[in-house]
Enzyme design. Structure first.
Site, PDB file in Angstrom:
ATOM      1  N   CYS A   1     -21.988 -21.850  -6.670  1.00 15.66           N
ATOM      2  CA  CYS A   1     -23.249 -22.433  -7.134  1.00 15.66           C
ATOM      3  C   CYS A   1     -24.005 -21.499  -8.068  1.00 15.66           C
ATOM      4  CB  CYS A   1     -24.102 -22.709  -5.898  1.00 15.66           C
ATOM      5  SG  CYS A   1     -25.673 -23.405  -6.297  1.00 15.66           S
TER       6      CYS A   1
ATOM      7  N   ARG B   1     -15.697 -23.302   0.103  1.00 15.92           N
ATOM      8  CA  ARG B   1     -14.782 -22.201  -0.202  1.00 15.92           C
ATOM      9  C   ARG B   1     -13.787 -21.958   0.930  1.00 15.92           C
ATOM     10  NH1 ARG B   1     -14.193 -16.532   0.112  1.00 15.92           N
ATOM     11  NH2 ARG B   1     -15.436 -16.587   1.999  1.00 15.92           N
TER      12      ARG B   1
ATOM     13  N   GLU C   1     -18.959 -28.904  -7.837  1.00 13.60           N
ATOM     14  CA  GLU C   1     -19.178 -30.293  -8.265  1.00 13.60           C
ATOM     15  C   GLU C   1     -20.088 -30.339  -9.502  1.00 13.60           C
ATOM     16  OE1 GLU C   1     -17.950 -33.465  -6.908  1.00 13.60           O
ATOM     17  OE2 GLU C   1     -16.515 -31.886  -6.455  1.00 13.60           O
TER      18      GLU C   1
ATOM     19  N   ARG D   1     -24.600 -36.040  -8.641  1.00 15.48           N
ATOM     20  CA  ARG D   1     -25.071 -35.090  -7.630  1.00 15.48           C
ATOM     21  C   ARG D   1     -26.302 -34.316  -8.118  1.00 15.48           C
ATOM     22  NH1 ARG D   1     -24.356 -29.976  -5.162  1.00 15.48           N
ATOM     23  NH2 ARG D   1     -24.123 -30.285  -2.927  1.00 15.48           N
TER      24      ARG D   1
ATOM     25  N   ASN E   1     -20.261 -13.013  24.310  1.00 15.66           N
ATOM     26  CA  ASN E   1     -21.083 -11.798  24.223  1.00 15.66           C
ATOM     27  C   ASN E   1     -22.555 -12.140  24.443  1.00 15.66           C
ATOM     28  OD1 ASN E   1     -18.994 -10.772  21.570  1.00 15.66           O
ATOM     29  ND2 ASN E   1     -19.149  -9.716  23.514  1.00 15.66           N
TER      30      ASN E   1
ATOM     31  N   GLY F   1     -19.747  -2.185   8.287  1.00 12.41           N
ATOM     32  CA  GLY F   1     -18.325  -2.131   7.939  1.00 12.41           C
ATOM     33  C   GLY F   1     -17.765  -0.788   8.370  1.00 12.41           C
TER      34      GLY F   1
HETATM   35  P1  IMP Z   1     -19.417 -22.825  -0.087  1.00 14.57           P
HETATM   36  O1  IMP Z   1     -18.918 -23.175   1.285  1.00 14.57           O
HETATM   37  O2  IMP Z   1     -20.233 -21.569  -0.084  1.00 14.57           O
HETATM   38  O3  IMP Z   1     -18.318 -22.782  -1.100  1.00 14.57           O
HETATM   39  O4  IMP Z   1     -20.444 -23.973  -0.519  1.00 14.57           O
HETATM   40  C1  IMP Z   1     -20.085 -25.323  -0.579  1.00 14.57           C
HETATM   41  C2  IMP Z   1     -21.321 -26.148  -0.896  1.00 14.57           C
HETATM   42  O5  IMP Z   1     -21.814 -25.820  -2.192  1.00 14.57           O
HETATM   43  C3  IMP Z   1     -21.094 -27.633  -0.973  1.00 14.57           C
HETATM   44  O6  IMP Z   1     -21.064 -28.274   0.274  1.00 14.57           O
HETATM   45  C4  IMP Z   1     -22.272 -28.110  -1.802  1.00 14.57           C
HETATM   46  O7  IMP Z   1     -23.446 -28.270  -1.056  1.00 14.57           O
HETATM   47  C5  IMP Z   1     -22.485 -26.946  -2.747  1.00 14.57           C
HETATM   48  N1  IMP Z   1     -21.913 -27.184  -4.086  1.00 14.57           N
HETATM   49  C6  IMP Z   1     -20.771 -27.806  -4.436  1.00 14.57           C
HETATM   50  N2  IMP Z   1     -20.554 -27.767  -5.772  1.00 14.57           N
HETATM   51  C7  IMP Z   1     -21.614 -27.103  -6.290  1.00 14.57           C
HETATM   52  C8  IMP Z   1     -21.974 -26.742  -7.620  1.00 14.57           C
HETATM   53  O8  IMP Z   1     -21.267 -26.962  -8.601  1.00 14.57           O
HETATM   54  N3  IMP Z   1     -23.175 -26.093  -7.742  1.00 14.57           N
HETATM   55  C9  IMP Z   1     -23.963 -25.810  -6.682  1.00 14.57           C
HETATM   56  N4  IMP Z   1     -23.644 -26.096  -5.426  1.00 14.57           N
HETATM   57  C10 IMP Z   1     -22.476 -26.741  -5.214  1.00 14.57           C
END
Ligand code: IMP
Length: 504
Positions: free
Chosen positions: A320, A383, A409, A419, A461, A488
């Protein structure tokens, strides 16, 4: 003058959990990760609960039918991405709903006039040695026989020999019928020493094949997420605030279990209009979440508008760049903590519990436990899931390492303008996401089970055995920048530098 918050907003990395008293029965095997997905009234059970608190992001690079099936097997749920045609999204939903665990739609099929050369070619392409021979060469044609590597001898059988001459013909096959259950099929396989069992309908058309090699995995999913009526895997789908009048009926018809309005910013009249339309046409029978918001005001607006759950998070996603492009957002931890408080107040006032979902920004497994402890009922990840075999994107080799593609997206690649729509033109005028690679990590099952074992262990825990107890009893502390370094490995020279990185 504008309101300026006195406190900075924080993210997960700045917090740690403080252990609580652990009783002897507080062991990972006794921890339940069951959690509500949709709103419910005090004293009642939610219409849908997840068996693990993980859902996959509404993204092209993450949530298709393959990932949906793999995640439902583990007890979570995918929201199939909405930035595709209504028809193709509904087909993905349909494929998850039609999937019967252990019942595989044959992907290697032959026509009786195909030759041994075709068999070898197909084997190379699909990697499978069991092939169905059907009258029209399709996966659901009339079954005429089966070819396996035991039916031909490469040194003796000529390459132009027709399949019909060396296949095991239908009358010599043991087959199951439409009504055969998985346990019955497994008994047939064991009793007759088969490697596979074709399932045919009353007209001898092939429906599925059940494989002996899947026997163990068919029994290994105690938490799988099934619907009440037909015991099919549950699946969700993303919708937008533009074409809902066409998209929602198609998804409902395909059998979707839950919807979510997928938007980068959800405190808008568009979301209320969309929710109103769904309630007017379907009452409470269609479950729909809304979002994303990052404060109490946004939560209350969507809860009052009838959302079944509310998603939290702006700007924290790994791909993002909304914060850079537009300067909006909030540290994910602060957002979850404030919205969780608002949810609890709303529950006290109205007797309605509206679950919240922490969406985006999970970097380490322990961030999942933190999000739950801060009050999230479940967590949406992009991710994390993009790295697995089951995600839709390509696996590529870069600099000697395998990576998977992962794009936002709001990137030019996805072009999901709906979106990011704030009522302007039907196009994406500037990007809010990037196109990237993430390290390939193998199967969803292995990774999810490892992450969950860490969550369960941390919960022990903290002396708690379910998510509600974690939310009510966890103690969290903010850590200083110096103690983050201490978190770490430090002041040692690592023998294996891979171990230095705990990133998922
Ligand atoms: P991650 O798990 O940190 O990769 O975040 C995933 C989330 O990022 C998704 O569920 C969306 O809410 C948001 N997201 C998806 N695509 C975009 C983008 O292009 N820009 C900003 N946020 C996004």
């Amino acid at each position: 003058m504008a309101l300026i918050y006195d406190e900075p907003s924080h993210t997960f990395n700045e917090y740690l959990l403080i252990p609580g008293y652990t009783s002897a029965d507080c062991v990972p095997a006794n921890v339940s990760l069951k959690t509500p997905l949709v709103k419910f009234k005090k004293g009642e059970e939610p219409a849908i609960s997840l068996n693990i608190p993980l859902v996959s992001a509404v993204m092209q690079a993450v949530s298709n039918d393959t990932l949906g099936i793999a995640l439902a097997k583990e007890g979570g749920l995918s929201f199939i991405f909405g930035s595709q045609s209504i028809e193709s999204q509904a087909n993905m939903v349909r494929r998850v709903k039609n999937h019967k665990a252990g019942f595989v739609i044959s992907d290697s099929n032959l026509h009786p006039d195909n030759t041994l050369a075709d068999v070898l070619e197909l084997r190379k392409k699909t990697g499978h040695s069991t092939m169905a021979v059907t009258d029209d060469g399709s996966p659901n044609g009339k079954l005429l026989g089966i070819v396996t590597s035991r039916d031909y001898r490469l040194s003796r059988t000529a390459r132009d020999t027709k399949v019909s001459e060396f296949m095991t013909p239908f009358d010599q096959l043991i087959v199951g019928t439409e009504n055969t259950t998985l346990p019955e099929a497994n008994d047939l396989i064991w009793d007759n020493k088969l490697n596979q069992l074709p399932i045919v309908d009353k007209d001898q058309h092939l429906l599925y094949i059940i494989f002996r090699k899947d026997y163990d995995s068919n029994k290994e999913n105690p938490l799988e997420l099934l619907d009440d009526n037909s015991k099919r895997y549950m699946v969700g789908a993303g919708i937008n605030t533009r074409d809902y009048a066409e998209r929602v009926p198609a998804l409902v018809e395909a059998g979707v279990d839950v919807l979510t309005i997928d938007s980068s910013e959800g405190y808008t009249e568009w979301q209320k209009i969309t929710l109103d339309w769904i309630r007017e046409h379907y009452g409470d029978s269609v479950k729909v979440g809304a979002g994303n918001v990052v404060d109490a005001e946004g939560f209350r607006f969507l809860a009052d508008a009838g959302a079944d759950f509310v998603k939290v998070g702006i700007g924290g996603g790994s791909i993002c760049i909304t914060r850079e492009q537009k300067g909006i957002g909030r540290g994910q931890a602060t957002a979850v903590i404030e919205v969780a408080k608002a949810r609890d107040e709303y529950y006290k006032e109205t007797g309605i519990y509206v679950p919240i979902c922490s969406d985006g920004g999970i970097v380490y497994d322990y961030h999942m436990t933190l999000a739950l402890a801060m009050g999230a009922d479940f967590i949406m990840l992009g991710r994390y899931f993009a790295r697995f075999d089951e995600s839709p994107s390509n696996r590529v080799r870069i600099g000697g390492n395998y990576m998977k593609e992962y794009w936002g997206e709001g990137s030019a690649r996805a072009r999901n303008w709906q979106r990011y729509d704030m009522g302007g033109d039907s196009k994406l005028s500037f990007e809010e996401g990037v196109d990237s690679y993430v390290p390939y990590a193998g199967s969803l099952k292995d990774n999810v089970q490892l992450s969950l074992s860490k969550i369960r262990s941390t919960m022990c825990n903290c002396g708690v055995m379910n998510i509600k107890d974690l939310q009510e009893n966890a103690r969290l502390t903010l850590v200083s920048a110096t103690s983050i370094v201490e978190g770490g490995a430090h002041d040692v020279t690592l023998r294996n530098s891979d171990l230095n990185s705990n990133h998922m």
